[in-house]
Design a protein around this motif. Sequence first.
Motif, PDB file in Angstrom:
ATOM      1  N   PRO A   1     -62.865  35.456 -67.250  1.00  0.00           N
ATOM      2  CA  PRO A   1     -63.211  34.393 -66.711  1.00  0.00           C
ATOM      3  C   PRO A   1     -62.853  33.212 -67.462  1.00  0.00           C
ATOM      4  N   ASP A   2     -62.162  33.126 -68.680  1.00  0.00           N
ATOM      5  CA  ASP A   2     -61.669  32.054 -69.453  1.00  0.00           C
ATOM      6  C   ASP A   2     -60.173  31.667 -69.209  1.00  0.00           C
ATOM      7  N   ALA A   3     -59.422  32.649 -68.427  1.00  0.00           N
ATOM      8  CA  ALA A   3     -58.081  32.692 -68.311  1.00  0.00           C
ATOM      9  C   ALA A   3     -57.561  31.694 -67.117  1.00  0.00           C
ATOM     10  N   PRO A   4     -56.773  30.738 -67.345  1.00  0.00           N
ATOM     11  CA  PRO A   4     -56.255  30.009 -65.955  1.00  0.00           C
ATOM     12  C   PRO A   4     -55.598  30.834 -64.935  1.00  0.00           C
ATOM     13  N   PRO A   5     -55.749  30.369 -63.837  1.00  0.00           N
ATOM     14  CA  PRO A   5     -55.304  31.175 -62.457  1.00  0.00           C
ATOM     15  C   PRO A   5     -53.907  31.794 -62.745  1.00  0.00           C
ATOM     16  N   PRO A   6     -52.812  31.197 -63.101  1.00  0.00           N
ATOM     17  CA  PRO A   6     -51.661  31.585 -63.455  1.00  0.00           C
ATOM     18  C   PRO A   6     -51.618  32.901 -64.215  1.00  0.00           C
ATOM     19  N   ALA A   7     -52.342  32.823 -65.242  1.00  0.00           N
ATOM     20  CA  ALA A   7     -52.445  34.140 -66.336  1.00  0.00           C
ATOM     21  C   ALA A   7     -53.117  35.370 -65.345  1.00  0.00           C
ATOM     22  N   ARG A   8     -54.107  35.165 -64.542  1.00  0.00           N
ATOM     23  CA  ARG A   8     -54.795  36.157 -63.720  1.00  0.00           C
ATOM     24  C   ARG A   8     -53.777  36.581 -62.975  1.00  0.00           C
ATOM     25  N   THR A   9     -52.924  35.933 -62.181  1.00  0.00           N
ATOM     26  CA  THR A   9     -51.966  36.420 -61.034  1.00  0.00           C
ATOM     27  C   THR A   9     -50.843  37.279 -61.838  1.00  0.00           C
ATOM     28  N   LEU A  10     -50.598  36.842 -63.335  1.00  0.00           N
ATOM     29  CA  LEU A  10     -49.886  37.578 -63.928  1.00  0.00           C
ATOM     30  C   LEU A  10     -50.355  38.909 -64.351  1.00  0.00           C
ATOM     31  N   LEU A  11     -51.463  38.811 -64.747  1.00  0.00           N
ATOM     32  CA  LEU A  11     -52.389  40.105 -64.977  1.00  0.00           C
ATOM     33  C   LEU A  11     -52.272  41.111 -63.732  1.00  0.00           C
ATOM     34  N   ASP A  12     -52.415  40.259 -62.882  1.00  0.00           N
ATOM     35  CA  ASP A  12     -52.831  41.340 -61.316  1.00  0.00           C
ATOM     36  C   ASP A  12     -51.484  41.945 -61.063  1.00  0.00           C
ATOM     37  N   ALA A  13     -50.305  41.249 -61.120  1.00  0.00           N
ATOM     38  CA  ALA A  13     -49.018  41.660 -60.846  1.00  0.00           C
ATOM     39  C   ALA A  13     -48.573  42.974 -61.907  1.00  0.00           C
ATOM     40  N   LEU A  14     -49.102  42.937 -63.118  1.00  0.00           N
ATOM     41  CA  LEU A  14     -48.661  44.067 -64.093  1.00  0.00           C
ATOM     42  C   LEU A  14     -49.673  45.320 -63.962  1.00  0.00           C
ATOM     43  N   LEU A  15     -50.934  45.075 -63.610  1.00  0.00           N
ATOM     44  CA  LEU A  15     -51.885  46.034 -63.419  1.00  0.00           C
ATOM     45  C   LEU A  15     -51.999  46.446 -62.091  1.00  0.00           C
ATOM     46  N   GLN A  16     -50.935  46.693 -61.390  1.00  0.00           N
ATOM     47  CA  GLN A  16     -50.873  47.386 -60.022  1.00  0.00           C
ATOM     48  C   GLN A  16     -50.835  48.886 -60.046  1.00  0.00           C
ATOM     49  N   TYR A  17     -51.831  49.557 -59.225  1.00  0.00           N
ATOM     50  CA  TYR A  17     -51.534  51.172 -59.397  1.00  0.00           C
ATOM     51  C   TYR A  17     -50.060  51.657 -58.948  1.00  0.00           C
ATOM     52  N   PRO A  18     -49.554  51.360 -57.868  1.00  0.00           N
ATOM     53  CA  PRO A  18     -48.187  52.033 -57.574  1.00  0.00           C
ATOM     54  C   PRO A  18     -47.278  51.426 -58.591  1.00  0.00           C
ATOM     55  N   PRO A  19     -46.527  52.354 -59.538  1.00  0.00           N
ATOM     56  CA  PRO A  19     -45.729  51.772 -60.350  1.00  0.00           C
ATOM     57  C   PRO A  19     -44.626  50.581 -59.963  1.00  0.00           C
ATOM     58  N   GLN A  20     -44.274  51.185 -58.849  1.00  0.00           N
ATOM     59  CA  GLN A  20     -43.192  50.391 -58.304  1.00  0.00           C
ATOM     60  C   GLN A  20     -43.284  48.999 -57.726  1.00  0.00           C
ATOM     61  N   ARG A  21     -44.675  48.576 -57.758  1.00  0.00           N
ATOM     62  CA  ARG A  21     -45.144  47.215 -57.497  1.00  0.00           C
ATOM     63  C   ARG A  21     -45.660  46.616 -58.525  1.00  0.00           C
ATOM     64  N   ARG A  22     -45.387  47.094 -59.758  1.00  0.00           N
ATOM     65  CA  ARG A  22     -45.663  46.322 -61.193  1.00  0.00           C
ATOM     66  C   ARG A  22     -44.459  45.484 -61.212  1.00  0.00           C
ATOM     67  N   LEU A  23     -44.789  44.116 -61.942  1.00  0.00           N
ATOM     68  CA  LEU A  23     -43.796  43.282 -61.890  1.00  0.00           C
ATOM     69  C   LEU A  23     -42.938  43.533 -62.881  1.00  0.00           C
ATOM     70  N   PRO A  24     -41.637  43.806 -62.876  1.00  0.00           N
ATOM     71  CA  PRO A  24     -40.628  43.906 -63.776  1.00  0.00           C
ATOM     72  C   PRO A  24     -40.623  43.100 -65.032  1.00  0.00           C
ATOM     73  N   ALA A  25     -40.545  43.324 -66.218  1.00  0.00           N
ATOM     74  CA  ALA A  25     -40.490  42.297 -67.395  1.00  0.00           C
ATOM     75  C   ALA A  25     -39.723  41.231 -67.093  1.00  0.00           C
ATOM     76  N   HIS A  26     -38.430  41.547 -66.601  1.00  0.00           N
ATOM     77  CA  HIS A  26     -37.440  40.128 -66.479  1.00  0.00           C
ATOM     78  C   HIS A  26     -37.862  39.378 -65.419  1.00  0.00           C
ATOM     79  N   GLN A  27     -38.515  39.638 -64.571  1.00  0.00           N
ATOM     80  CA  GLN A  27     -39.272  38.802 -63.494  1.00  0.00           C
ATOM     81  C   GLN A  27     -40.574  38.145 -64.127  1.00  0.00           C
ATOM     82  N   ALA A  28     -41.321  38.951 -64.864  1.00  0.00           N
ATOM     83  CA  ALA A  28     -42.540  38.316 -65.475  1.00  0.00           C
ATOM     84  C   ALA A  28     -42.166  37.301 -66.444  1.00  0.00           C
TER      85      ALA A  28
END
Length: 275
Positions: free
Chosen positions: A185-212
């Motif tokens: 709840p205390d995180a800014p919107p960009p932090a939430r979108t980064l977290l969502d991009a990393l915590l995806q169920y399909p491994p291939q949909r997780r944001l690669p580190a160099h893109q993150a």
Amino acid sequence: MFPHGPGFVLAFEFLLSDLGTVLRAPGPLPPAQAKAFALMLLQGIAHCHSHRIVHRDLKPANLLISASGQLKIADFGLARVLAPESQRPYSHQVATRWYRAPELLYGARHYDEGVDLWAVGCIVGELLTHSPLFPGESDIEQLCCVQRLRGSPDPNAWPELTSLPDYNKISFQPMVPVPLEELVPDAPPPARTLLDALLQYPPQRRLPAHQALLHPYFFTAPAPATPSELPVPERRGRPHLASPCFRSERSLEPALPKPHLLAPYAPPPSLPLTV
């Protein structure tokens, strides 16, 4: 490096503490400090993944902090070099439970850098909330913790799910995901979108580190703290009192429970080394 009898000895830099010690300090990290630790972690993992090295045991205790405030990835005992053409199976009993990717919890023997990206997401969430996201007490409970917050995995979005070895052995009632606004709840919107991009169920949909590393989270105010602005303990177990995150020896006590969904930080159970 120097020889010693029939073997040899590797001498490394002495690093004062680890991220787990920082997270045990009372109160949340300032946003600029949390962002700096997340940035350094992703820089290190991006370098590993560029060489096809998967760490397989990322957790705060394995992220050491130098006297100058730099975060460095340690403990490569479970690390492997992934050959693209290799079909060699790997053990699923890797990664400390709280940071173990869902495919590992379902017994996957073939996986890639995605297991590290899930762990990075767990650590980023911990930096934002000062609490572990998925503090399961057993493998089954761990998977339940993940689904309780991220919802039930969808086989249509993750077709490989149903072919995982333990998929038919574990079942839960359907669960809906907790909105990230409630999870962090205390995180800014960009932090939430980064977290969502990393915590995806399909491994291939997780944001690669160099893109993150190019994610808007790192380019919005506040800027990541410089290493000199980060908490640096004088030595393990005795924090630097001049640091804003370490005010007294009470900082070694566990953080108080959060009122929302999350448990206080405590070191997760460790696993024996596995090939």
